[in-house]
Design an enzyme around this catalytic site. Structure first.
Site, PDB file in Angstrom:
ATOM      1  N   LYS A 114     -23.470   0.658   2.334  1.00  0.00           N
ATOM      2  CA  LYS A 114     -22.552  -0.329   1.760  1.00  0.00           C
ATOM      3  C   LYS A 114     -21.649  -0.964   2.817  1.00  0.00           C
ATOM      4  O   LYS A 114     -21.263  -0.334   3.803  1.00  0.00           O
ATOM      5  CB  LYS A 114     -21.679   0.319   0.681  1.00  0.00           C
ATOM      6  CG  LYS A 114     -22.441   0.774  -0.545  1.00  0.00           C
ATOM      7  CD  LYS A 114     -21.493   1.172  -1.659  1.00  0.00           C
ATOM      8  CE  LYS A 114     -20.773  -0.034  -2.228  1.00  0.00           C
ATOM      9  NZ  LYS A 114     -19.853   0.341  -3.313  1.00  0.00           N
ATOM     10  N   ASN A 117     -18.420  -2.885   1.907  1.00  0.00           N
ATOM     11  CA  ASN A 117     -17.563  -3.347   0.821  1.00  0.00           C
ATOM     12  C   ASN A 117     -16.649  -4.496   1.255  1.00  0.00           C
ATOM     13  O   ASN A 117     -16.165  -4.507   2.391  1.00  0.00           O
ATOM     14  CB  ASN A 117     -16.707  -2.192   0.304  1.00  0.00           C
ATOM     15  CG  ASN A 117     -17.532  -1.076  -0.306  1.00  0.00           C
ATOM     16  OD1 ASN A 117     -18.521  -1.329  -0.988  1.00  0.00           O
ATOM     17  ND2 ASN A 117     -17.146   0.161  -0.036  1.00  0.00           N
ATOM     18  N   ARG A 129      30.112  -8.376 -12.107  1.00  0.00           N
ATOM     19  CA  ARG A 129      29.314  -7.544 -11.208  1.00  0.00           C
ATOM     20  C   ARG A 129      28.483  -6.642 -12.110  1.00  0.00           C
ATOM     21  O   ARG A 129      29.027  -5.992 -12.996  1.00  0.00           O
ATOM     22  CB  ARG A 129      30.209  -6.707 -10.287  1.00  0.00           C
ATOM     23  CG  ARG A 129      31.038  -7.495  -9.277  1.00  0.00           C
ATOM     24  CD  ARG A 129      30.255  -7.861  -8.031  1.00  0.00           C
ATOM     25  NE  ARG A 129      29.597  -6.699  -7.436  1.00  0.00           N
ATOM     26  CZ  ARG A 129      30.237  -5.731  -6.766  1.00  0.00           C
ATOM     27  NH1 ARG A 129      31.556  -5.781  -6.611  1.00  0.00           N
ATOM     28  NH2 ARG A 129      29.572  -4.721  -6.260  1.00  0.00           N
ATOM     29  N   SER A 136     -18.233   3.016   2.923  1.00  0.00           N
ATOM     30  CA  SER A 136     -18.162   3.900   1.760  1.00  0.00           C
ATOM     31  C   SER A 136     -18.229   5.340   2.243  1.00  0.00           C
ATOM     32  O   SER A 136     -18.964   5.659   3.179  1.00  0.00           O
ATOM     33  CB  SER A 136     -19.319   3.616   0.802  1.00  0.00           C
ATOM     34  OG  SER A 136     -19.447   4.653  -0.158  1.00  0.00           O
TER      35      SER A 136
END
Length: 464
Positions: A294, A296, A327, A288
């Protein structure tokens, strides 16, 4: 910068502008090779084209893109440049570059070549993920954990069963992508899908073309499609598919399914790795910028992001099915970027899923703590079933309901609360109540289901 899920992956490289240029050149070369194999071009023509195409520095993607604005697609300037390059080597061979084809023939064929290579890489990553998940499921076949429905504890399950479910989805995705890959077709129809130009060249008196005595001129185009498929390694379609966009739609659908299948794995990992749950974690958590503590679940985050985007991209590809005339003006053009981005997103998600599955950390201790968090309430279903057989359904439900309320009021375990009910004393002992409220003893057929799931191979179903 805004697509970290796929940046730097092998699939991103395999679907880049340079890869598309190589595929376009391969498609043009293969067409001359197919013509030469049928006697529609002089011997050595394909080699001359291949030699010119090998000088990829001559075909700058940015320059082709800028020049494509005037004609609407990059094949027009590429074919002109390739013809000029071949003419420097063999003017005779240059006359056969792009002959009879339309731009969509080449670009669709190139897209299928790019998709084939991208799918090869994606399938390899799905195999990695499936192998890792099989090991996890076997290792944790009987590891109990809380089953959750509508975000709440429901009944116990096992982590092995959850991992086997993830693997099952990965294998479903792999089988769908493999089937789509094997069916990806070459595109060749000429100006309006009739193959008329190839028959016209055959009837023109060109000494390098087969004569009518070699067969009906109308068959020339059909035989050329088959030879072109062989030269490219793609499937031979029954019809030109300029406005019959099943191949692209099927590919988009399979990619969307794969993104969703991997998204299920990611969604569960994101929930189970929450701080307050802590039942799994990624091997290397993401940092983080503001909170040093943290770690994550970055891979799961990226997979989840891809899972939310690819279905929308597939929706564009499905929308292109409504392509008018022989087309399409716009529908075909709308496919190019969404198809590439879907391949890239799924490629990145598969790469991340393989790494996530191979490094997933499982925490059985936290699973047990969470199982015990409700003090036995998670097995109320089991108690209800056992007591119903002894005192009847209504009485059993009332006893368990009252016991649960008492446990909550007094802060005690469910088996202790039930042991205080005089109506149950004659039908169940305290020791039996303790056993019946142990979550690890109520995982049903989870172990056998894991065994059954692990017998499945990617190319088949569970043997009977």
């Amino acid at each position: 910068m805004l697509a970290p899920v796929r940046v730097g992956t092998a699939v991103e490289h395999a679907t880049g502008d340079a890869a598309y240029v190589r595929a376009l050149l391969a498609a043009e070369t293969a067409l001359v090779h197919a013509q030469e194999s049928l006697g529609h071009a002089p011997a050595g023509a394909a080699a001359a084209v291949a030699s010119a195409a090998a000088d990829t520095a001559r075909f700058d993607p940015r320059v082709l893109a800028l020049r494509a604005r005037s004609g609407g697609n990059p094949v027009i300037p590429l074919a002109a440049d390739l013809t000029a390059a071949v003419a420097e080597r063999s003017p005779e061979a240059a006359a056969h570059v792009h002959r009879g084809a339309t731009s969509q023939d080449i670009l669709d064929t190139a897209a299928m070549l790019v998709a084939t290579e991208a799918l090869r890489l994606i399938l390899a990553d799905l195999d990695r993920a499936a192998t890792a998940l099989a090991h996890t499921a076997a290792e944790h076949r009987d590891t109990p954990m809380a089953g959750r429905t509508l975000t709440q504890h429901a009944v116990p399950t096992t982590f092995g069963l959850k991992a086997a479910g993830w693997r099952s989805l990965v294998l479903d995705a792999r089988d769908r992508l493999a089937a789509v890959r094997d069916a990806l077709p070459v595109q060749l129809g000429g100006a309006a899908g009739t193959l008329a130009a190839f028959a016209a060249f055959a009837e023109s008196g060109d000494p390098h073309q087969v004569s009518d005595s070699d067969g009906d001129a109308q068959e020339i185009g059909v035989r050329l499609v088959e030879a072109y498929a062989t030269a490219t390694g793609l499937a031979a379609p029954t019809l030109p598919w300029h406005t019959l966009r099943t191949p692209v739609a099927d590919l988009g659908g399979a990619l969307a399914f794969t993104a969703g299948a991997l998204g299920k794995l990611a969604a569960d990992v994101l929930v189970l790795s929450r701080t307050e749950i802590g039942e799994v974690s990624e091997s290397t958590g993401g940092a983080s910028s503001a909170m040093p503590h943290k770690a994550n679940p970055a891979r799961a985050v990226l997979i989840a992001a891809a899972a939310r985007q690819v279905p929308a991209l597939a929706g564009i590809l499905y929308g292109a099915l409504a392509a008018e005339d022989e087309r399409p003006p716009g529908a075909w053009h709308a496919e190019w970027q969404p198809l590439r981005e879907a391949l890239r997103m799924v490629g990145g998600a598969a790469d991340a899923a393989a790494a996530l599955a191979e490094g997933l950390r499982v925490h059985p201790g936290r699973m047990r703590e969470n199982l015990d968090a409700t003090g036995g309430l998670i097995v109320s279903e089991r108690l209800g079933a056992v007591l119903t057989a002894r005192i009847g359904r209504a009485a059993a439900r009332a006893a368990v309901t009252e016991g649960a309320a008492r446990a909550a009021r007094e802060g005690i375990h469910l088996h202790e609360a039930l042991a205080q009910d005089p109506a149950l004393a004659a039908v169940v002992t305290p020791d039996e109540l303790r056993t019946l409220t142990d979550p690890s003893g109520y995982t049903g057929a989870a172990g056998l289901l894991v065994d059954r799931a692990l017998r499945r191979r990617s190319e088949g179903t569970v043997p009977e």
